[in-house]
Motif scaffolding. Structure first.
Motif, short mmCIF file in Angstrom:
data_model
loop_
_atom_site.label_atom_id
_atom_site.label_comp_id
_atom_site.label_asym_id
_atom_site.label_seq_id
_atom_site.Cartn_x
_atom_site.Cartn_y
_atom_site.Cartn_z
N MET A 8 26.42 -14.56 0.11
CA MET A 8 26.03 -14.58 -1.11
C MET A 8 24.60 -15.34 -1.45
O MET A 8 23.95 -14.88 -2.18
CB MET A 8 27.26 -15.41 -1.98
N GLU A 9 24.39 -16.23 -0.40
CA GLU A 9 23.37 -16.92 -0.80
C GLU A 9 22.16 -16.22 -0.43
O GLU A 9 20.96 -16.16 -1.07
CB GLU A 9 23.23 -18.18 0.08
N GLU A 10 22.22 -15.31 0.84
CA GLU A 10 21.32 -14.60 1.08
C GLU A 10 20.88 -13.29 0.13
O GLU A 10 19.75 -12.93 -0.26
CB GLU A 10 21.63 -13.81 2.58
N LEU A 11 22.29 -12.63 -0.16
CA LEU A 11 21.85 -11.60 -1.29
C LEU A 11 21.25 -12.05 -2.73
O LEU A 11 20.47 -11.22 -3.17
CB LEU A 11 23.27 -10.99 -1.60
N SER A 12 21.60 -13.25 -2.95
CA SER A 12 21.05 -14.00 -4.30
C SER A 12 19.72 -13.90 -4.12
O SER A 12 18.89 -13.61 -5.08
CB SER A 12 21.76 -15.22 -4.42
N VAL A 48 17.63 -10.67 -4.29
CA VAL A 48 17.29 -10.09 -5.57
C VAL A 48 16.11 -10.82 -6.28
O VAL A 48 15.45 -10.57 -7.00
CB VAL A 48 18.69 -9.92 -6.24
N ARG A 56 26.55 -2.36 -3.63
CA ARG A 56 27.13 -2.51 -4.82
C ARG A 56 26.90 -4.13 -5.16
O ARG A 56 26.81 -4.53 -6.19
CB ARG A 56 28.67 -2.49 -4.78
N ARG A 57 27.00 -5.00 -4.17
CA ARG A 57 26.79 -6.46 -4.32
C ARG A 57 25.41 -6.68 -5.00
O ARG A 57 25.23 -7.41 -5.73
CB ARG A 57 26.76 -7.16 -3.12
N ALA A 90 23.43 -4.47 -6.50
CA ALA A 90 23.31 -3.95 -7.94
C ALA A 90 23.88 -4.93 -8.86
O ALA A 90 23.32 -5.10 -9.98
CB ALA A 90 24.10 -2.51 -7.90
N ILE A 91 25.26 -5.41 -8.53
CA ILE A 91 25.86 -6.29 -9.27
C ILE A 91 24.70 -7.76 -9.62
O ILE A 91 24.72 -8.06 -10.96
CB ILE A 91 27.23 -6.88 -8.75
N LEU A 92 24.27 -8.06 -8.67
CA LEU A 92 23.57 -9.32 -8.98
C LEU A 92 22.31 -9.12 -9.66
O LEU A 92 21.87 -9.76 -10.49
CB LEU A 92 23.14 -9.76 -7.32
N SER A 143 22.01 -6.79 -12.09
CA SER A 143 22.42 -6.68 -13.46
C SER A 143 22.79 -7.91 -14.05
O SER A 143 22.23 -8.23 -15.18
CB SER A 143 23.68 -5.78 -13.56
N LEU A 144 23.47 -8.94 -13.30
CA LEU A 144 23.75 -10.07 -13.67
C LEU A 144 22.53 -11.04 -14.04
O LEU A 144 22.43 -11.78 -15.03
CB LEU A 144 24.28 -11.05 -12.55
N ARG A 145 21.44 -10.61 -13.19
CA ARG A 145 20.08 -11.21 -13.33
C ARG A 145 19.69 -10.95 -14.71
O ARG A 145 18.76 -11.69 -15.68
CB ARG A 145 19.20 -11.16 -12.27
N ALA A 146 19.53 -9.63 -14.88
CA ALA A 146 18.93 -8.95 -16.08
C ALA A 146 19.58 -9.56 -17.39
O ALA A 146 19.12 -9.86 -18.53
CB ALA A 146 19.09 -7.38 -15.93
#
Lengths: 179, 266
Positions: B8-12, B15, B39-40, B42-44, B46-49
């Motif tokens: 999660m940390e890397e993906l975060s 993005v 998918r993950r 894309a979710i992050l 969208s969450l950021r936006a």
């Protein structure tokens, strides 16, 4: 004598919407956020040392606003922070979660964001609303960039958990599952 | 071959564009081949936006309105400070009177670019020409007692000239430059004033223009732009006192002027 120039006002106009977002994240109160931004602007305009570079200006006025908020919190002996969810209990990406759900549910995101701890709201506001780099946020908060990276990750995980566990997230998806 | 899962940390950080190029390329490759990672991501995003939109959706601040209020407040503060400083100075020097600072008077305000008119407008134009580097070159004259007084505020005599006036008279112009860009011009009518001496010191503020006028046997005008108003009023008051004490003790105005060191605006 104040040296706030026309160029500074132009930079301020550009940064102010995001500064308001940051203030909302700190205060969790739109009215209080508006007052805080206004007070930060007054403090900035009366300053004798105004950064000329726009990025430095943005970090500078954010720091002013943050310090004002910290002062107020101290003065009122207020503890706005909420308990953070233990990282171990959180599922990173709940099943059935889709990015489209979030796009359609901005209001829901806002509500869930408001339920985050103050420190999680702040770190996400610095990165997502103000657009700070991890390095800039680290400097402002007085921590290492690696710490910012971890905090951002934990805050997003907490936000996703709240969106999922509190049943607010997949609004359209949930509706579709109903008989 | 099983790929190492992306944390999660890397993906975060991915993005957010905070990963090193090599790490970012690795995650991009994984996302291109693994729907769950895609998918993950894309979710992050969208969450950021969604978070980014929070501020603008919930509260607004009118920067222009704040600016207007601050400019009005600052002008009022300057007016008060300058009036107080010069009034104290006038009292200390036992002057005949002090007229409080006002915006440029109506009879002088309409002409000459909306600021001042007549001879005073010529003086302002001559000051501006010097500031703009458009004035004829001239050597600085030897310092006199007024130059020495002005020098006590950190301003150095750099130039002198002669300005013809509308009624055929002329005024001597001396220009002073400060270490931080402050510029001041003093105009002295060459002949005695044809009317009774102006009892009071008149200080006028119009935008960045600072203008002071007084009489002491002849007419004096002091012109500057952007100078700290209390400093300008202090200098004007002390100069008026000095011009009315020809040959007298200048210790008092000199002491007061020595404290008038403030940077100019802009």
């Amino acid at each position: 004598m104040p040296v706030f120039s026309t160029a500074n006002w132009t930079m301020l106009r550009r940064v102010s919407p995001r500064l308001v977002g940051y203030a909302v994240a700190l205060t969790h109160d739109p009215d209080l956020a508006g007052d805080l931004v206004q007070d930060a602007i007054v403090r900035a305009v009366e300053s004798r040392n105004v950064p000329a570079d726009e990025r430095a200006f943005r970090a500078w006025i954010t720091r002013i606003l943050r310090n004002l908020w910290i002062d107020r919190c101290r003065a009122r002996r207020r503890r706005a922070d909420r308990a953070e969810a233990p990282a171990g209990e959180v599922a990173d990406f709940p099943a059935g979660f889709r990015s489209e759900d979030l796009i359609l549910n901005r209001i829901v995101v806002r509500e869930a964001f408001g339920r985050l701890s103050a420190s999680h709201r702040e770190i996400l506001a610095l990165i997502d609303i103000l657009g700070f780099s991890y390095g800039e946020a680290a400097e402002l908060l007085g921590v290492r960039p690696g710490t910012v990276m971890s905090r951002v990750s934990r805050a997003r995980r907490d936000l996703l958990r709240r969106l999922s566990d509190e049943g607010v997230v997949p609004f359209p998806a949930a509706a579709r599952r109903m008989p | 071959m099983t790929q190492k899962p992306v944390s999660m940390e890397e993906l975060s950080a991915y993005v957010d564009g905070e990963l090193a190029p090599g790490q970012a390329a690795r995650i991009a490759r994984i996302a291109a081949s693994d729907p769950e990672t895609a998918r993950r991501v894309a979710i992050l995003r969208s969450l950021r936006a969604g978070v980014a939109a929070i501020g603008e959706e919930t509260a607004r601040v009118d920067v222009e309105a704040i600016r207007g209020r601050m400019v009005r407040r600052r002008n009022a503060r300057w007016l008060g400070a300058a009036t107080a400083a010069a009034a104290v100075l006038a009292l200390g020097l036992g002057l005949a009177g002090w007229q409080s600072m006002t915006p440029a008077s109506p009879e002088r305000g309409a002409a000459a670019g909306g600021v001042v008119s007549g001879d005073v407008a010529r003086m302002v134009a001559a000051h501006d020409a010097w500031v703009a580097g458009a004035a004829p070159p001239a050597a600085a004259p030897p310092p006199d007692r007024l130059s020495a007084l002005i020098g006590a505020t950190g301003l150095r005599l750099v130039r002198s000239g002669r300005l013809p006036l509308a009624d055929g008279r002329a005024a001597g112009q001396t220009d002073y430059l400060g270490a931080h860009g402050c510029r001041l011009s003093l105009f002295r009518a060459e002949d005695a004033a044809p009317r009774p001496a102006r009892e009071r010191l008149v200080v006028e503020i119009e935008g960045d223009l600072r203008l002071a006028s007084w009489s002491a046997g002849r007419d004096y005008h002091l012109v500057s732009r952007g100078m700290d108003v209390p400093r300008f009023a202090t200098i004007a008051s002390a100069l008026m006192a000095a011009t009315r004490r020809e040959g007298g003790d200048e210790g008092e105005p000199l002491a007061l002027l020595s404290g008038a060191h403030r940077p100019c605006l802009g």
